[in-house]
Design an enzyme around this catalytic site. Structure first.
Site, PDB file in Angstrom:
ATOM      1  N   GLU A 117     -31.229 -11.808  21.784  1.00 53.16           N
ATOM      2  CA  GLU A 117     -31.925 -11.712  23.067  1.00 53.16           C
ATOM      3  C   GLU A 117     -33.268 -12.434  22.985  1.00 53.16           C
ATOM      4  O   GLU A 117     -33.656 -13.164  23.886  1.00 53.16           O
ATOM      5  CB  GLU A 117     -32.135 -10.236  23.452  1.00 53.16           C
ATOM      6  CG  GLU A 117     -32.791 -10.060  24.807  1.00 53.16           C
ATOM      7  CD  GLU A 117     -32.996  -8.605  25.201  1.00 53.16           C
ATOM      8  OE1 GLU A 117     -32.577  -7.713  24.432  1.00 53.16           O
ATOM      9  OE2 GLU A 117     -33.560  -8.360  26.273  1.00 53.16           O
ATOM     10  N   HIS A 128     -38.271  -1.273  22.842  1.00 55.76           N
ATOM     11  CA  HIS A 128     -37.163  -2.025  23.429  1.00 55.76           C
ATOM     12  C   HIS A 128     -35.882  -1.871  22.599  1.00 55.76           C
ATOM     13  O   HIS A 128     -34.788  -1.729  23.140  1.00 55.76           O
ATOM     14  CB  HIS A 128     -37.577  -3.500  23.538  1.00 55.76           C
ATOM     15  CG  HIS A 128     -36.448  -4.412  23.898  1.00 55.76           C
ATOM     16  ND1 HIS A 128     -35.852  -5.251  22.985  1.00 55.76           N
ATOM     17  CD2 HIS A 128     -35.778  -4.589  25.056  1.00 55.76           C
ATOM     18  CE1 HIS A 128     -34.881  -5.928  23.570  1.00 55.76           C
ATOM     19  NE2 HIS A 128     -34.801  -5.549  24.831  1.00 55.76           N
ATOM     20  N   GLU A 169     -34.332   1.311  23.354  1.00 54.80           N
ATOM     21  CA  GLU A 169     -33.646   1.235  24.655  1.00 54.80           C
ATOM     22  C   GLU A 169     -32.204   0.736  24.455  1.00 54.80           C
ATOM     23  O   GLU A 169     -31.262   1.282  25.034  1.00 54.80           O
ATOM     24  CB  GLU A 169     -34.440   0.314  25.585  1.00 54.80           C
ATOM     25  CG  GLU A 169     -33.780   0.012  26.913  1.00 54.80           C
ATOM     26  CD  GLU A 169     -33.785  -1.470  27.217  1.00 54.80           C
ATOM     27  OE1 GLU A 169     -32.690  -2.071  27.222  1.00 54.80           O
ATOM     28  OE2 GLU A 169     -34.878  -2.051  27.452  1.00 54.80           O
ATOM     29  N   HIS A 170     -32.029  -0.283  23.603  1.00 53.53           N
ATOM     30  CA  HIS A 170     -30.672  -0.753  23.294  1.00 53.53           C
ATOM     31  C   HIS A 170     -29.837   0.351  22.637  1.00 53.53           C
ATOM     32  O   HIS A 170     -28.673   0.538  22.952  1.00 53.53           O
ATOM     33  CB  HIS A 170     -30.726  -1.951  22.343  1.00 53.53           C
ATOM     34  CG  HIS A 170     -30.961  -3.258  23.020  1.00 53.53           C
ATOM     35  ND1 HIS A 170     -30.089  -4.321  22.914  1.00 53.53           N
ATOM     36  CD2 HIS A 170     -31.967  -3.682  23.831  1.00 53.53           C
ATOM     37  CE1 HIS A 170     -30.550  -5.341  23.616  1.00 53.53           C
ATOM     38  NE2 HIS A 170     -31.691  -4.988  24.172  1.00 53.53           N
TER      39      HIS A 170
END
Lengths: 452, 554
Positions: free
Chosen positions: B234, B154, B157-158
């Site tokens: 997040e 993840h 992905e950022h």
């Protein structure tokens, strides 16, 4: 021989005809001419976008003056309760039978009360259209309002109310509206209070139904696989029986408390949820499109806005920050939301002020305005996804008086705005010194000013 | 246009019949030709026949446009008695054809091809709006992460939004933004996906940018440090601030003891804190490669043009010599054989929540029949108002206000079946458990009714139509299936699997919902005195048992 050839040719033309007849509908949505104004024999008007390529129909409608803003103060929440009660049985069907019909035919039917308007939405497969419009007609014209369902709905709204207190975002939202609008209708939570919800009776629901369902206030949008002629008969079936009386006076004493102020409610969570805002600009205002572009630059465009870049990209202070121009009928707002860890709350908020001050004083650059205009022009088409969205959009066009050619005109509205106009409106729209902020969380050094 | 089933239908069904019998229908065609502008005439016939054929039509689940075609045939036939025979023959023929076509497969224009470097490309045409959705899916999910590095998929992905050498900084975002598009990405247990939606004409440049960042990512250490804070924010926003999400996280961790499905996709907080530049690059180099990616282009495009563009932009990426290394193949979950419970007390809970999660087969581990059965079962349990659990918990016993049941079958190594219940005040958890067990026992014993099967079938087939209205939902539906090992033909046949499903299949699927392979979660407010609840509950539970015994006795 020649005769057979002749017949074959005819068959071919027939085939062409059939193909033409059935497959010539792949037109694009965005040529605005496709929106038709359909008026039924009994005078019900709807805006229709016919799109037969997928066998479904989506209907969206609003009663312009029926939102929770018009709830009587001692019965606040009644519009929301009415919305839930409409699908709890109608005509000769009790709640159970009604719900079973909806489920068996895979019909989506729901109602909701916004701040200003009362909404309805129905989606069905084309082949079940008769059934679906019949159920919609029953729900609107002949709801049963049974005591048993009322208690269930009341219970569920009370638990929604409790939930809204325990979810940081909705708690912050409530706090903001309560402080901004005080005792005037926007300051009341649209879901009511425990007291008002408990007080609502069946007579109140009937009164609300009478008050809200007025034909003069109805705006309808329909998208999908339905021809205008067929739609007309459905429109009469569903809406022609509603009251044609004009609504009662619809002016509400709305007063936006002037800033700056800060409201804080303590909650033991690691991240503070912050809502900020102040008076905004109405869509009817000549400066609206300039302000719309400005908002895009400040925080409206995800990934590219100033606030996103300064607060998230450069410093990692938040996961998301966005602003919007809320078109509340009696008090348009400039409005924003973000959340940040308690320990860095002060940094984030002072950065927010600095950025807003900078734009308010200097305005955005020429390049920023150019990019934002491009973004808005393109995104209008890109966002046209799905029949439900489009049907809702057709209703919005009517509510905000945008005219039936809005899809064509929008690009011109944006194009006509100059850089100078956006700079000029910056000083008008952005009021960093007037910022009204609500905070829910646990940042150090803040005093809780709401009783728990 | 999506519903190209119809085109098949016209091209090969009744029209072919007309063609074969052209001598006989010829003169009717002539008449029809004469009448073709006289829509009034057609409409008149259409209306008078609509009612007659209502039953017929519902029987064969016709689309409205096939209905119109019927009228035309009827019109032919009514002109000459001999043609009535053909008419009935045609109706039968076309009905069966229509049935087969409509429920055979959906989005039938979808095509798939593979580039030489191993990358798959799926094209789904939809010409309603001049816009395309472009998605690239990598077979890299949180389950592929090395031990101790949870969240790196993840996090990466950022980081992919940080630019490359030839398109540094936010060039990508700027490109999307200035054409009014939007873009984002998401990571899941089994895959990572990036999606963009832009006006059609910008597709070539978009592909160029996406292909570029598949292999040329460039990062500074400082960017990594800032983005780590964003990810931590997040996590705070999505999980730490939300007791319900924390419950899910805990339950997953308890359900899977060995398999990485037990780790949160976003990562454990302390492990995110330690993620660095090298971790990101290691995983990037291993998994971001053409043979580990599926491209999905959906919108106002034709197969050929996407084929050309994909060859040009993605085809030039080099093929790798080795296979994609996978960690999780070595991590096999031992048999599930204990009943586990998790409880979270939190001040910010307004209404107690009961959640149960079963480890069940996924579509790919046990095949279509089991997957579809579990999907249907979830629907039969949840449906409001008459679904079994809704009826039992909300309507009859009044101990809950909401019931939600879902099955996540598009996962590679195992699926998960979730029941979630919002408790009424005064209700207690053991009553909920008891009711669930009772309903399952009943299902296993008596099976599902024909009514329920019909309802589930209608729901599923309607979902197929509604899905085709929503490009992102349809794209996700197809892509998730492909990413978890299913075939395109299989996904397209999903409606057919539903139609062919038997009541006994659904009953058999109940056997997968074993308490020993489940975890049960309780979320309740720390303000409530649980002892008080216990006393109240015992009484109500006994009352209920008595009632039921009476009822069963009758």
């Amino acid at each position: 021989m020649s005769l057979i050839n002749f017949f074959m040719q005819i068959c071919r033309s027939l085939a062409c005809f059939v193909f033409f007849f059935f497959f010539s509908f792949g037109f694009s949505f965005v040529q605005g001419a496709d929106i038709q104004r359909v008026v039924s024999p009994k005078g019900v008007e709807a805006w229709l976008l016919e799109e037969p390529s997928i066998p479904l129909i989506s209907v969206f409608f609003a009663f312009d003056t029926g939102g929770s803003v018009s709830d009587p103060a001692e019965r606040s929440g009644v519009a929301k309760m009415l919305a839930s009660m409409l699908v709890e049985g109608a005509g000769d069907m009790d709640g159970l039978a009604f719900g079973t019909e909806l489920e068996n035919f895979a019909i989506d039917l729901s109602f909701n009360a916004g701040l200003d308007q009362f909404y309805g939405h129905m989606k069905t497969l084309t082949r079940n259209a008769d059934k679906a419009f019949r159920l919609l007609a029953l729900a609107l014209n002949d709801p049963r309002f049974e005591t048993k369902s009322l208690e269930d709905v009341r219970f569920s709204l009370l638990s929604d109310l409790k939930l809204s207190e325990s979810v940081p975002f909705s708690r912050s939202l409530r706090l903001w509206f309560k402080n901004a609008f005080g005792d005037s209708p926007y300051g009341r939570w649209s879901g009511g209070t425990a007291d008002t919800l408990s007080a609502i009776s069946i007579a109140d629901l009937r009164a609300a139904r009478k008050r809200i369902f007025r034909r003069s206030q109805l705006k309808l949008g329909v998208v999908g696989d339905i021809a205008p002629e067929r739609l007309k008969s459905y429109l009469d079936q569903v809406f022609s029986g509603l009251s044609s009386q004009e609504p009662d006076s619809n002016l509400f004493p709305i007063e936006l408390k002037s800033g700056p102020w800060r409201a804080f409610s303590k909650m033991e969570i690691p991240q503070a949820v912050v809502i900020f805002g102040h008076a905004g600009i109405s869509e009817k205002d000549p400066d609206y499109y300039a302000a719309h572009i400005l908002n895009t630059i400040v925080g409206g465009n995800p990934f590219m806005s100033r606030l996103h870049k300064e607060i998230r990209e450069k410093r990692g202070l938040t996961y998301s920050i966005e602003t919007s121009m809320e078109q509340l009928k009696y008090s348009p707002l400039f409005f924003g939301v973000f959340s940040t860890m308690n320990e860095r709350f002060d940094d984030a908020i002072s950065l927010l002020r600095t950025e807003l001050k900078d734009i308010a004083r200097n305005g955005p650059t020429r390049e920023e305005v150019r990019l934002a205009k491009n973004y808005l022009k393109g995104s209008y088409v890109v966002k046209l996804v799905g029949s439900d969205f489009l049907a809702e959009h057709l209703v919005d066009m009517q509510l905000y008086g945008r005219g039936i050619n809005y899809m064509d005109n929008y690009v011109n509205f944006i194009d006509e705005v100059t850089h100078e106009q956006v700079v000029k409106v910056s000083a008008r729209l952005l009021q960093p010194d007037q910022l009204m902020i609500s905070i829910v969380g646990n940042p150090s050094g803040l005093q809780d000013d709401t009783p728990d | 246009m999506y519903v190209r089933v119809d085109r098949r239908f016209y091209a090969h069904g009744p029209l072919r019949f007309v063609w074969q019998e052209r001598k006989k229908v010829g003169f009717c065609a002539l008449v029809c030709f004469y009448f073709r502008f006289q829509n009034v005439c057609f409409d008149f016939i259409a209306f008078s026949l609509q009612e007659t054929f209502e039953f017929f039509i519902s029987l064969f689940r016709f689309s409205v446009r096939s209905l119109r075609l019927l009228y035309i045939f009827l019109f032919f036939a009514s002109l000459h008695p001999r043609l009535l025979v053909f008419f009935f023959f045609t109706i039968f023929f076309s009905c069966f054809y229509g049935l087969a076509a409509a429920e055979d497969r959906f989005a039938p224009d979808t095509r798939l091809f593979t580039l030489k470097n191993g990358m798959s490309v799926v094209v789904i045409p939809d010409h309603r709006v001049p816009v395309v959705t472009h998605m690239i899916w990598y077979k890299l999910g949180s389950t592929d992460e090395p031990m101790g590095k949870s969240g790196i998929a993840h996090f990466l992905e950022h980081l992919l939004f940080k630019g490359t050498d030839s398109n540094p900084g936010d060039v990508f975002s700027q490109f999307i933004s200035k054409h009014g598009g939007y873009h984002n990405a998401f990571t899941s247990f089994d895959f990572t996906a990036y999606y963009q939606r832009v006006p059609k004409k910008h597709l070539p440049r978009l592909m160029e940018l996406e292909a570029d960042r598949m292999v040329n990512l460039s990062l500074s250490k400082e960017q990594v440090a800032v983005e780590r804070n964003v990810v931590l924010e997040e996590r705070r926003q999505m999980i730490e601030n939300n007791p319900h999400a924390r419950l899910q996280e805990e339950m997953n961790a308890v359900l899977y003891r060995v398999h990485p499905y037990g780790r949160p996709v976003i990562g454990w907080k302390h492990e995110i804190n330690a993620l660095n530049y090298e971790d990101a690059f290691n995983i990037y180099k291993r998994f971001y490669r053409p043979d580990n990616a599926v491209l999905l282009v959906m919108g106002d495009v034709e197969f050929d043009e996407v084929y050309e563009l994909a060859q040009l932009h993605y085809g030039k990426l080099a093929r790798r010599d080795t296979n994609v290394p996978r960690v999780r193949r070595f991590l096999v979950e031992p048999p599930q054989r204990s009943l586990r419970k998790v409880k979270i007390l939190d001040k910010n809970v307004s209404q107690p929540i009961f959640r149960r999660q079963y480890d069940v087969p996924s579509y790919v581990t046990k095949g279509w029949k089991t997957g579809v059965s579990l999907d249907v079962l979830a629907n039969i349990l949840m449906a409001r108002p008459m679904g079994r659990l809704h009826k039992g918990l909300v309507l009859d016993r009044k101990i809950a206000s909401k019931v939600h049941v879902s099955y996540h079958g598009t996962r590679i190594e195992s699926g998960v079946f979730v029941i979630e219940v919002l408790l009424n005040e005064g209700a207690i958890f053991s009553d909920i458990e008891e009711e669930i067990e009772h309903q399952f026992a009943r299902l296993a014993k008596e099976g599902v009714t024909e009514n329920e099967m019909r309802f589930a079938r209608n729901q599923a087939l309607a979902m197929v139509v509604y899905l085709q209205d929503d490009p992102s939902a349809l794209a996700n539906f197809f892509a998730e299936a492909l990413m978890t090992g299913l075939t395109l033909q299989g996904v397209q046949a999903w409606p057919r699997h539903i139609v062919e499903l038997k009541a006994s299949d659904v009953r058999d699927a109940v056997s997968f919902l074993r308490p020993e392979s489940s975890v049960t979660g309780f979320l309740l407010s720390s303000k409530i005195d649980s002892e008080m609840l216990k006393i109240k509950k015992n009484r109500s539970a006994e009352d209920w048992r008595d009632d039921r015994q009476k009822k069963d006795g009758q």
